[in-house]
Design a protein around this motif. Structure first.
Motif, PDB file in Angstrom:
ATOM      1  N   PHE A 160      15.221   2.579   8.364  1.00  0.00           N
ATOM      2  CA  PHE A 160      13.943   2.120   7.826  1.00  0.00           C
ATOM      3  C   PHE A 160      14.048   0.666   7.368  1.00  0.00           C
TER       4      PHE A 160
ATOM      5  N   ASP B  11      12.619  -3.967   8.877  1.00  0.00           N
ATOM      6  CA  ASP B  11      12.186  -5.199   8.214  1.00  0.00           C
ATOM      7  C   ASP B  11      13.297  -5.584   7.244  1.00  0.00           C
TER       8      ASP B  11
ATOM      9  N   ARG C 163      12.775  -6.517   3.547  1.00  0.00           N
ATOM     10  CA  ARG C 163      12.030  -5.606   2.671  1.00  0.00           C
ATOM     11  C   ARG C 163      12.980  -4.959   1.655  1.00  0.00           C
TER      12      ARG C 163
ATOM     13  N   ILE D 127      13.717  -2.105  -1.499  1.00  0.00           N
ATOM     14  CA  ILE D 127      13.268  -0.731  -1.680  1.00  0.00           C
ATOM     15  C   ILE D 127      13.786  -0.176  -3.002  1.00  0.00           C
TER      16      ILE D 127
ATOM     17  N   ALA E 150      10.168   4.468  -3.891  1.00  0.00           N
ATOM     18  CA  ALA E 150       9.533   3.981  -2.661  1.00  0.00           C
ATOM     19  C   ALA E 150      10.164   4.640  -1.444  1.00  0.00           C
ATOM     20  N   ALA E 151      11.479   4.826  -1.463  1.00  0.00           N
ATOM     21  CA  ALA E 151      12.149   5.500  -0.345  1.00  0.00           C
ATOM     22  C   ALA E 151      11.669   6.941  -0.206  1.00  0.00           C
TER      23      ALA E 151
ATOM     24  N   ARG F  38       8.735   8.066  -0.940  1.00  0.00           N
ATOM     25  CA  ARG F  38       7.384   8.019  -0.353  1.00  0.00           C
ATOM     26  C   ARG F  38       7.393   7.540   1.090  1.00  0.00           C
ATOM     27  N   TRP F  39       8.010   6.378   1.343  1.00  0.00           N
ATOM     28  CA  TRP F  39       7.908   5.727   2.653  1.00  0.00           C
ATOM     29  C   TRP F  39       8.805   6.332   3.709  1.00  0.00           C
ATOM     30  N   VAL F  40      10.025   6.657   3.343  1.00  0.00           N
ATOM     31  CA  VAL F  40      10.990   7.135   4.329  1.00  0.00           C
ATOM     32  C   VAL F  40      10.878   8.642   4.533  1.00  0.00           C
TER      33      VAL F  40
ATOM     34  N   LYS G 216       8.365  10.757   3.063  1.00  0.00           N
ATOM     35  CA  LYS G 216       7.015  11.320   2.854  1.00  0.00           C
ATOM     36  C   LYS G 216       7.034  12.411   1.785  1.00  0.00           C
ATOM     37  N   ASP G 217       7.760  12.124   0.693  1.00  0.00           N
ATOM     38  CA  ASP G 217       7.853  13.024  -0.467  1.00  0.00           C
ATOM     39  C   ASP G 217       8.513  14.367  -0.161  1.00  0.00           C
TER      40      ASP G 217
END
Length: 102
Positions: free
Chosen positions: A31, A35, A38, A40, A44-45, A47-49, A51-52
Motif C-alpha cells: 500500500f 505512493d 504517503r 500512515i 489509517a492503515a 481503514r485504508w489498507v 477496510k476495518d
C-alpha cells in the motif's frame, strides 16, 4: 517478517497465524509503495489498507515489524487518532524513496 507468538499457539494454528501476519505486513508495505511519500498511522492503515477488518493491535505489530526490518521509519511526528489521542506516523524507509528517484 514474523509473527510474535504471545499466545503459545502450536501446530496448524501457529502456521495460520504466521501466514496471516506475513500477509498483513505485505499489504501495508505494498500500500505504501503505491505512493512512497504517503505517511500512515495505525488507525489509517486499519481503514485504508484493511477496510476495518483487522484489530489495530495487529496493525501496530505489523508496523513495528516492518520498522524493525528496515522497511518503515517511525517518525517523531504525531497526529490525533480517531479517539482524540496522539498517534505516531510511519513512512517508507529512504531506500524506497531513492528507488522512486531513479
Amino acid at each position: 517478517m514474523t509473527y510474535v507468538n504471545t499466545t503459545e499457539s502450536t501446530g496448524e494454528e501457529l502456521k495460520t497465524y504466521r501466514k496471516k501476519a506475513l500477509t498483513q505486513e505485505q499489504r501495508i508495505l505494498e500500500f505504501l509503495k503505491q505512493d512512497p511519500t504517503r505517511p500512515i498511522t495505525p488507525s489509517a492503515a486499519v481503514r485504508w489498507v484493511f477496510k476495518d477488518s483487522v484489530p489495530i493491535t495487529s496493525v501496530r505489530r505489523a508496523l513495528t515489524e516492518l520498522t524493525n526490518e528496515g522497511h518503515l521509519v517511525k517518525t517523531e511526528a504525531q497526529t490525533r487518532g480517531p479517539f482524540g489521542r496522539p498517534e505516531r506516523i510511519w513512512r517508507l524507509a529512504d531506500k524506497y524513496l531513492q528507488m522512486e528517484l531513479l
